[in-house]
Enzyme design. Structure first.
Site, mmCIF file in Angstrom:
data_model
loop_
_atom_site.group_PDB
_atom_site.id
_atom_site.type_symbol
_atom_site.label_atom_id
_atom_site.label_comp_id
_atom_site.label_asym_id
_atom_site.label_seq_id
_atom_site.Cartn_x
_atom_site.Cartn_y
_atom_site.Cartn_z
ATOM 1 N N HIS A 253 -8.327 -5.125 0.183
ATOM 2 C CA HIS A 253 -6.866 -4.550 0.269
ATOM 3 C C HIS A 253 -5.986 -5.254 1.268
ATOM 4 O O HIS A 253 -4.901 -5.109 1.101
ATOM 5 C CB HIS A 253 -6.956 -2.935 0.259
ATOM 6 C CG HIS A 253 -5.889 -2.243 0.491
ATOM 7 N ND1 HIS A 253 -5.132 -2.167 -0.574
ATOM 8 C CD2 HIS A 253 -5.247 -1.461 1.490
ATOM 9 C CE1 HIS A 253 -4.046 -1.475 -0.217
ATOM 10 N NE2 HIS A 253 -4.094 -0.826 0.802
ATOM 11 N N ASP B 137 -8.978 -6.341 -4.075
ATOM 12 C CA ASP B 137 -8.691 -5.242 -3.575
ATOM 13 C C ASP B 137 -9.080 -3.877 -4.543
ATOM 14 O O ASP B 137 -8.990 -3.972 -5.671
ATOM 15 C CB ASP B 137 -6.983 -5.134 -3.832
ATOM 16 C CG ASP B 137 -6.721 -3.824 -3.238
ATOM 17 O OD1 ASP B 137 -7.069 -2.867 -2.655
ATOM 18 O OD2 ASP B 137 -5.187 -3.708 -2.899
ATOM 19 N N SER C 91 0.542 -1.116 -0.014
ATOM 20 C CA SER C 91 -0.112 -0.038 -0.198
ATOM 21 C C SER C 91 0.890 1.176 -0.115
ATOM 22 O O SER C 91 2.030 1.458 -1.035
ATOM 23 C CB SER C 91 -1.001 0.007 1.268
ATOM 24 O OG SER C 91 -2.020 0.774 1.115
ATOM 25 N N ARG D 228 -11.697 6.417 10.402
ATOM 26 C CA ARG D 228 -11.114 4.972 10.525
ATOM 27 C C ARG D 228 -12.108 3.786 9.806
ATOM 28 O O ARG D 228 -11.968 3.108 9.228
ATOM 29 C CB ARG D 228 -10.553 4.676 11.704
ATOM 30 C CG ARG D 228 -10.186 3.284 11.827
ATOM 31 C CD ARG D 228 -8.670 3.188 10.978
ATOM 32 N NE ARG D 228 -7.935 1.809 11.102
ATOM 33 C CZ ARG D 228 -6.909 1.498 10.418
ATOM 34 N NH1 ARG D 228 -6.476 2.302 9.525
ATOM 35 N NH2 ARG D 228 -6.533 0.399 10.384
#
Lengths: 197, 385
Positions: free
Chosen positions: B356, B323, B157, B227
């Protein structure tokens, strides 16, 4: 090394840039980069083969020729595009052949010759799709969906104005002999072509 | 809590601090006169210093990538599945360095640190750092550790972006780079998600323009929301479905608008709350900005292959089928540019249901690919241990 690969390696010039379609476990590219300073990439879809290429240090790119084609590569980005024993397994071999010659001036293609006399005899005698050492699959689970003969391939090249630089055939022990060179469509089991535009 | 340390773990590890009193000029033009980086190491550096591997962390990551800090630790480091004896990043062969990036909130100098010039916390005055700044500060750490070059720089990432930047910025110092579940630049949708996260934080009444520290309060609600949004993008629909489906917490519907009714809601709340207790809001803003800004092609009129020209390393690029934050076609864009620039690159698209987050989860195919690549990296090292 498989005999079609060992013939191909002699047709690849040192220092060239090669794209190997369906590169398998990377044997050919590994040889070419070690012995001929060839730079290249293999395209492959089998996960075992991809891992093996990574182990060998062969550049391998996961790409499905049927779904993605080769459009992500620019014109003339390689010196040579190689495809061994995969032409018969793709959905549009004619389109792929043109694409290969868009990416490079020269191409080497190998495929099992369906015109080989034993296959003709098998079909004639048994009335069933041939199963042999070079074609070890039954009709329902074969990856080979576009089997062709030596003659069929040459006909396709003729129609598409593709020039044949070299051709040869080998038997199932991967040998060449004067007989299969004389009647390749009847006596050759694996066809090996070197073509250009 | 580990009752016994598993044999394939790096064991109990202790973080270390590197203090730098050398000025570092950042991409934004500002300068940090001194800073510190928190890091951990696993394995041993060999005699010719050729077996070092750098691990770059993702958005909310830090230096604690593997092993345990104590026997009381409930969980190992964030990438313990891939780092350890016999694991792809094999600590019997490699000396692994993992750090908390500049601007982080896990011990490296960041917004919550004291600015030596004012004696107060930086807060929102901490300069905006970029992937390039991180890589430069990591190079200073490498110098400090006397590591002339990395056998491999590896990241997933945002960490993958750092690995990529390393290969471009310090071609002589990187032999291999693994760019996993990453992208050469964020899409508009990615930036949009980041902006929602930032807006959630900055619109919390306790945010006070980032000076929440001075008001002895904390924008925990905003950070929690940020978040939660992020977390949705890290998972796939399939993995969320498999984990929670439409399961209810209670047996019946409550027909209330504000109750937490579905398991998935409860999970997001839990993740959000836990995160908001442990993470600095200004750091979250900073890290998402670094993500947005990353685009090595920008200096080359958008031509990524030109940007990659200086690189000399062998690349591994890995993407995961589910992802949707950085989907496989973003990795393919990178691979195509690498091929165009005639770089050594291998690419695998790993079939995984985990979205992901798959880059953190040791699925068989992923581990095979990683093992294959790292095995070859180890073979390249002269006199490998």
């Amino acid at each position: 090394m498989r005999a079609d690969l060992s013939i191909i390696k002699d047709w690849v010039q040192p220092g060239t840039e090669v794209l190997d379609l369906g590169c398998g476990d990377g044997t050919l590219l590994d040889y070419l980069q070690t012995h001929k300073q060839v730079r290249g990439y293999g395209l492959e879809i089998s996960s075992e083969n991809i891992t093996e290429c990574l182990r060998k240090g062969v550049n391998v790119i996961e790409q499905d020729l049927d779904s993605k084609g080769l459009s992500n590569f620019k014109d003339k980005s390689f010196d040579m595009v190689v495809m061994t024993q995969a032409l018969q397994a793709v959905r549009q071999p004619d389109v792929l052949l043109e694409e290969m010659l868009r990416l490079a001036k020269e191409s080497i293609i190998t495929f099992p010759n369906f015109g080989y006399w034993r296959l003709r005899y098998y079909l004639a005698r048994k009335g069933q799709m041939p199963v042999s050492k070079t074609l070890p699959y039954t009709w329902y689970n074969t990856p080979n969906i576009h089997l062709c003969t030596f003659k069929d391939f040459e006909e396709l090249c003729y129609q598409k104005n593709i020039h044949i630089l070299h051709r040869t055939v080998v038997d199932d022990e991967h040998r060449t002999n004067w007989l299969n060179q004389l009647w390749p469509n009847l006596l050759g089991q694996i066809a090996i072509y070197h073509v250009t535009r | 809590m580990p009752e016994v340390i598993p044999p394939d773990s790096v064991g109990i590890v202790t973080p270390q601090v590197a203090q730098f009193d050398i000025p570092l000029t950042l991409e934004c033009g500002k300068q940090l006169n001194s800073f510190q980086l928190m890091y951990e190491t696993y394995g041993e550096l060999n005699a010719d210093r050729s077996n070092a591997v750098l691990i770059c962390h993702a958005l909310s990551g830090h230096h604690h990538a593997a092993g345990y800090h104590s026997m009381e630790d409930s969980k190992p480091g964030w990438w313990d599945s891939c780092i350890g004896p016999g694991k792809p990043i094999d600590t019997n062969k490699f000396f692994v360095v993992s750090l908390n990036n500049l601007g982080g909130c896990a011990g490296s100098t960041g917004p919550a640190s004291i600015n030596p010039e004012t004696g107060k916390a930086y807060g929102p005055d901490f300069p905006v750092v970029t992937v390039q700044d991180w890589v430069r500060s990591q190079a200073m750490l490498a110098d400090r550790l006397n590591i002339p070059h990395w056998a491999a720089v590896i990241g997933g990432s945002l960490g993958g972006m750092q690995a990529l930047q390393w290969s471009i910025e310090y071609p002589e110092r990187v032999h291999n780079a693994a760019v996993i579940a990453s992208t050469p630049r964020l899409s508009a949708q990615n930036i949009a998600f980041n902006e929602v996260a930032r807006k959630a934080i900055t619109s919390d009444p306790n945010f006070y323009e980032g000076r929440y520290g001075e008001h002895t309060t904390y924008p925990d609600k905003g950070l929690m929301l940020a978040r939660m949004v992020g977390h949705i993008t890290y998972l796939s629909n399939a993995s969320m479905g498999e984990k929670f489906g439409r399961d209810l917490r209670a047996q019946t519907l409550k027909f209330g608008l504000l109750d937490v009714q579905f398991e998935v809601e409860s999970y997001l709340h839990y993740q959000g709350e836990r995160f908001s207790k442990n993470f600095d809001a200004n750091t979250y803003l900073l890290m998402t900005r670094a993500l947005d800004y990353f685009d090595p092609a920008r200096a080359h009129e958008g031509d990524l292959s030109k940007a990659l020209e200086p690189a000399k390393c062998k690349y591994l690029v890995v993407s995961f089928t589910t992802d949707w934050r950085f989907p496989p076609d973003r990795s393919e864009e990178l691979v195509n540019a690498m091929v165009e620039a005639k770089k050594s690159v291998s690419y695998a698209e790993v079939d995984s249901p985990h979205g992901h987050d798959a880059f953190l989860i040791p699925t068989q195919r992923y581990m095979d690919v990683f093992h294959g690549f790292m095995g070859r990296v180890a073979k390249e090292i002269p006199h490998a241990r």
